[in-house]
Design a protein around this motif. Structure first.
Motif, PDB file in Angstrom:
ATOM      1  N   PRO A   1       2.470  -2.308   1.828  1.00 29.20           N
ATOM      2  CA  PRO A   1       3.852  -2.664   1.507  1.00 29.20           C
ATOM      3  C   PRO A   1       4.811  -2.149   2.577  1.00 29.20           C
ATOM      4  O   PRO A   1       4.764  -0.972   2.942  1.00 29.20           O
ATOM      5  CB  PRO A   1       4.097  -1.916   0.187  1.00 29.20           C
TER       6      PRO A   1
ATOM      7  N   SER B   1       6.361  -4.742  -1.439  1.00 25.04           N
ATOM      8  CA  SER B   1       7.203  -3.553  -1.633  1.00 25.04           C
ATOM      9  C   SER B   1       8.256  -3.797  -2.713  1.00 25.04           C
ATOM     10  O   SER B   1       8.768  -4.912  -2.849  1.00 25.04           O
ATOM     11  CB  SER B   1       7.910  -3.218  -0.313  1.00 25.04           C
TER      12      SER B   1
ATOM     13  N   TYR C   1       8.401   1.818  -6.634  1.00 23.95           N
ATOM     14  CA  TYR C   1       9.192   3.045  -6.544  1.00 23.95           C
ATOM     15  C   TYR C   1       9.811   3.237  -7.917  1.00 23.95           C
ATOM     16  O   TYR C   1      10.302   2.268  -8.525  1.00 23.95           O
ATOM     17  CB  TYR C   1      10.309   2.912  -5.508  1.00 23.95           C
TER      18      TYR C   1
ATOM     19  N   THR D   1       3.901   4.579  -5.165  1.00 27.94           N
ATOM     20  CA  THR D   1       4.069   5.412  -3.970  1.00 27.94           C
ATOM     21  C   THR D   1       4.561   6.786  -4.391  1.00 27.94           C
ATOM     22  O   THR D   1       5.629   6.908  -5.004  1.00 27.94           O
ATOM     23  CB  THR D   1       5.051   4.745  -2.994  1.00 27.94           C
TER      24      THR D   1
ATOM     25  N   LYS E   1      -0.407   5.851  -3.961  1.00 28.49           N
ATOM     26  CA  LYS E   1      -0.355   5.723  -2.498  1.00 28.49           C
ATOM     27  C   LYS E   1       0.402   6.913  -1.918  1.00 28.49           C
ATOM     28  O   LYS E   1       1.510   7.215  -2.374  1.00 28.49           O
ATOM     29  CB  LYS E   1       0.365   4.425  -2.137  1.00 28.49           C
TER      30      LYS E   1
ATOM     31  N   ASP F   1      -4.371   3.911   4.742  1.00 31.26           N
ATOM     32  CA  ASP F   1      -3.558   3.236   5.761  1.00 31.26           C
ATOM     33  C   ASP F   1      -2.966   4.272   6.701  1.00 31.26           C
ATOM     34  O   ASP F   1      -2.919   5.452   6.397  1.00 31.26           O
ATOM     35  CB  ASP F   1      -2.478   2.328   5.141  1.00 31.26           C
TER      36      ASP F   1
ATOM     37  N   GLY G   1      -2.055   3.866  11.161  1.00 30.16           N
ATOM     38  CA  GLY G   1      -2.589   3.846  12.520  1.00 30.16           C
ATOM     39  C   GLY G   1      -3.724   2.870  12.761  1.00 30.16           C
ATOM     40  O   GLY G   1      -4.321   2.871  13.838  1.00 30.16           O
TER      41      GLY G   1
ATOM     42  N   GLY H   1       0.357  -1.680   8.132  1.00 28.74           N
ATOM     43  CA  GLY H   1       1.781  -1.821   7.838  1.00 28.74           C
ATOM     44  C   GLY H   1       2.510  -2.484   8.990  1.00 28.74           C
ATOM     45  O   GLY H   1       2.766  -3.704   8.986  1.00 28.74           O
ATOM     46  N   ARG H   2       2.771  -1.689  10.038  1.00 30.49           N
ATOM     47  CA  ARG H   2       3.558  -2.218  11.166  1.00 30.49           C
ATOM     48  C   ARG H   2       2.886  -3.412  11.833  1.00 30.49           C
ATOM     49  O   ARG H   2       3.571  -4.360  12.230  1.00 30.49           O
ATOM     50  CB  ARG H   2       3.798  -1.122  12.206  1.00 30.49           C
TER      51      ARG H   2
HETATM   52  C1  LIG Z   1       9.078  -0.499   8.255  1.00 28.70           C
HETATM   53  C2  LIG Z   1       8.229   0.130   7.190  1.00 28.70           C
HETATM   54  C3  LIG Z   1       8.622   0.031   5.866  1.00 28.70           C
HETATM   55  C4  LIG Z   1       7.829   0.591   4.865  1.00 28.70           C
HETATM   56  N1  LIG Z   1       8.186   0.412   3.567  1.00 28.70           N
HETATM   57  C5  LIG Z   1       7.385   0.903   2.594  1.00 28.70           C
HETATM   58  C6  LIG Z   1       7.697   0.654   1.231  1.00 28.70           C
HETATM   59  O1  LIG Z   1       8.670  -0.017   0.895  1.00 28.70           O
HETATM   60  N2  LIG Z   1       6.873   1.187   0.299  1.00 28.70           N
HETATM   61  C7  LIG Z   1       5.767   1.946   0.626  1.00 28.70           C
HETATM   62  O2  LIG Z   1       5.059   2.415  -0.245  1.00 28.70           O
HETATM   63  N3  LIG Z   1       5.449   2.151   1.913  1.00 28.70           N
HETATM   64  C8  LIG Z   1       6.218   1.649   2.890  1.00 28.70           C
HETATM   65  N4  LIG Z   1       5.864   1.841   4.197  1.00 28.70           N
HETATM   66  C9  LIG Z   1       4.589   2.521   4.530  1.00 28.70           C
HETATM   67  C10 LIG Z   1       3.450   1.502   4.628  1.00 28.70           C
HETATM   68  O3  LIG Z   1       3.112   1.007   3.371  1.00 28.70           O
HETATM   69  C11 LIG Z   1       2.177   2.117   5.227  1.00 28.70           C
HETATM   70  O4  LIG Z   1       1.872   3.291   4.534  1.00 28.70           O
HETATM   71  C12 LIG Z   1       2.274   2.394   6.731  1.00 28.70           C
HETATM   72  O5  LIG Z   1       3.056   1.439   7.398  1.00 28.70           O
HETATM   73  C13 LIG Z   1       0.880   2.421   7.344  1.00 28.70           C
HETATM   74  O6  LIG Z   1       0.939   2.810   8.675  1.00 28.70           O
HETATM   75  P1  LIG Z   1       0.917   1.773   9.910  1.00 28.70           P
HETATM   76  O7  LIG Z   1       2.277   1.211  10.011  1.00 28.70           O
HETATM   77  O8  LIG Z   1       0.541   2.642  11.065  1.00 28.70           O
HETATM   78  O9  LIG Z   1      -0.139   0.728   9.620  1.00 28.70           O
HETATM   79  C14 LIG Z   1       6.638   1.297   5.214  1.00 28.70           C
HETATM   80  C15 LIG Z   1       6.275   1.394   6.548  1.00 28.70           C
HETATM   81  C16 LIG Z   1       7.038   0.815   7.541  1.00 28.70           C
HETATM   82  C17 LIG Z   1       6.591   0.913   8.961  1.00 28.70           C
END
Ligand SMILES: Cc1cc2nc3c(=O)[nH]c(=O)nc-3n(C[C@H](O)[C@H](O)[C@H](O)COP(=O)(O)O)c2cc1C
Length: 387
Positions: free
Chosen positions: A98, A127, A151, A177, A254, A309, A311, A332-333
């Motif tokens: 998400p 999300s 959330y 989360t 999470k 998750d 990296g 994620g990213r």
């Molecule tokens: C721009 C952005 C927004 C995110 N928003 C949420 C969110 O709304 N809810 C949540 O549980 N995690 C959120 N995350 C965390 C991601 O779910 C995830 O844990 C993380 O991006 C994994 O790492 P990675 O970007 O290296 O793959 C967000 C991450 C990013 C980069």
């Protein structure tokens, strides 16, 4: 060789990597392209981590510190990446994590990302802070296996309503989360006074438009101001028990980084855990997700579905996480970079690149299927230090 058009920027062919003609062979290629597409404050919001971003770099670095120990002469003519996670059949063990506000990346937003996950045989986690509502995403991607990330709001009836809406819209799990009682300090968001642009809205809440995600305070970003006014920082494991009772859907927590919290997740009736440091956006200097994974697997790996998750950008990252006991990983990213490049098609291409890379890794490591991946096929770099 892959080729795809980047409709928001230019048309490209797959013949060579040049300014005009670019071949997308790895996540970094999509990331590079996305940097040229996204507005600065959106790009900073997506890419940044908390504090001095030590853990942000560690999330990648820690994967590099793990060496592959391939086995040869094991017939890898056929590769099978299928798996089953909490009753859902998947083509491979990677899903989309998400991430908030995906219309910042592309006008097709969450719908495009979810459709791409579906066509790749993956799971999409929506999300709470999305720019398309639960119902809109359900309509846009009816055939995708979807989980809803929750959330918990101070207004508990709002939380309950969201869970009911997710159930009704055929989401198959609730991902709670737990690492965000407040949001971490992402320095560039504060500097940019990051807030939702006026044409977007937090779609799961009627009436919350960009205005609601703005800060008048110099010391915080709009998103942090919104979160501290709305999210419930009093949340405890008792509330997890409340949630488990509230819904028939499985609860996945999470943000677990320790064996202690993993054991509590089991005690309080959760079905799964995502080992995660929220993409290094909460507390800086926590371990990389892949570093925290072994202690969680050791504590509860036989009882709960442990996932990860943080990296993950290439096939051998997925392999290493599975070797250390994760059943599945999420990105994620990386998905946001694909989305920024070309909406649904960009994410589909990104997933294709990653899947291919994972299949190559499996074959070269001597594995036909996921159950062939074992702990002895990886080693920490320190094991080689005595040489
Ligand atoms: C721009 C952005 C927004 C995110 N928003 C949420 C969110 O709304 N809810 C949540 O549980 N995690 C959120 N995350 C965390 C991601 O779910 C995830 O844990 C993380 O991006 C994994 O790492 P990675 O970007 O290296 O793959 C967000 C991450 C990013 C980069």
């Amino acid at each position: 060789m892959l080729e795809f058009s980047c409709s928001r920027v230019c048309k490209e062919k797959a013949s060579s990597v040049t300014e005009d003609k670019m071949v997308f062979v790895c996540v970094e290629d999509f990331e590079k392209k996305a940097y040229g597409v996204l507005e600065k404050s959106a790009l900073d919001y997506y890419r940044s981590g908390a504090g001095e971003q030590f853990t942000l770099n560690l999330n990648r670095e820690a994967f590099r510190r793990i060496r592959m120990r391939p086995r040869f002469l094991r017939d890898v003519s056929k590769i099978d990446t299928r798996c089953n996670i909490l009753g859902i059949d998947l083509k491979w063990p990677l899903g989309i994590a998400p991430t908030a506000m995906q219309k910042l990346a592309h006008p097709e937003g969450e719908g495009a990302n979810a459709r791409a996950a579906g066509s790749a045989g993956s799971i999409y986690i929506l999300s709470t802070l999305s720019t398309m509502s639960i119902e809109e995403v359900a309509t846009a991607a009816p055939n995708t296996n979807k989980w809803f990330q929750l959330y918990v709001y101070k207004d508990r009836s709002l939380t309950e309503k969201m869970v009911r809406r997710a159930e009704k819209a055929n989401f198959k799990a609730i991902v709670l989360t737990i690492d965000a009682p407040i949001f971490g300090q992402r320095r560039s968001d504060v500097r940019n006074k990051f807030s939702l642009p006026p044409h977007l809205r937090l779609a799961n809440f009627q009436g919350i438009k960009a205005d609601g995600v703005r800060s008048d305070n110099e010391a915080t970003s709009g998103i942090n101001a919104y979160v501290s006014s709305q999210f419930d920082p009093t949340l405890t494991w008792k509330d997890v028990a409340w949630l488990v009772k509230l819904t028939r859907l499985p609860i996945i927590v999470k943000g677990v980084l320790t064996r202690e919290d993993a054991v509590l997740a089991r005690e309080f009736g959760c079905a799964g855990i995502i080992v995660s440091n929220h993409g290094a956006r909460q507390i800086d200097t926590v371990p990389a997700a892949i570093e925290a994974l072994p202690e969680v697997v050791k504590a509860v790996g036989n009882d709960l579905v442990v996932m990860l998750d943080g990296g993950v950008t290439q096939g051998n990252d997925i392999f290493k996480a599975l070797a250390l006991g994760a059943k599945m990983v999420f990105i994620g990213r990386a998905a946001l970079w694909g989305l920024a490049c070309d909406g649904q098609r960009g994410v589909e291409e990104l997933l294709r690149v990653l899947r291919k890379d994972f299949e190559i890794t499996l074959a070269l490591a001597g594995c036909q299927k996921l159950s062939d991946i074992t702990l002895d096929m990886v080693a920490h770099e320190s094991a080689y230090a005595r040489l």
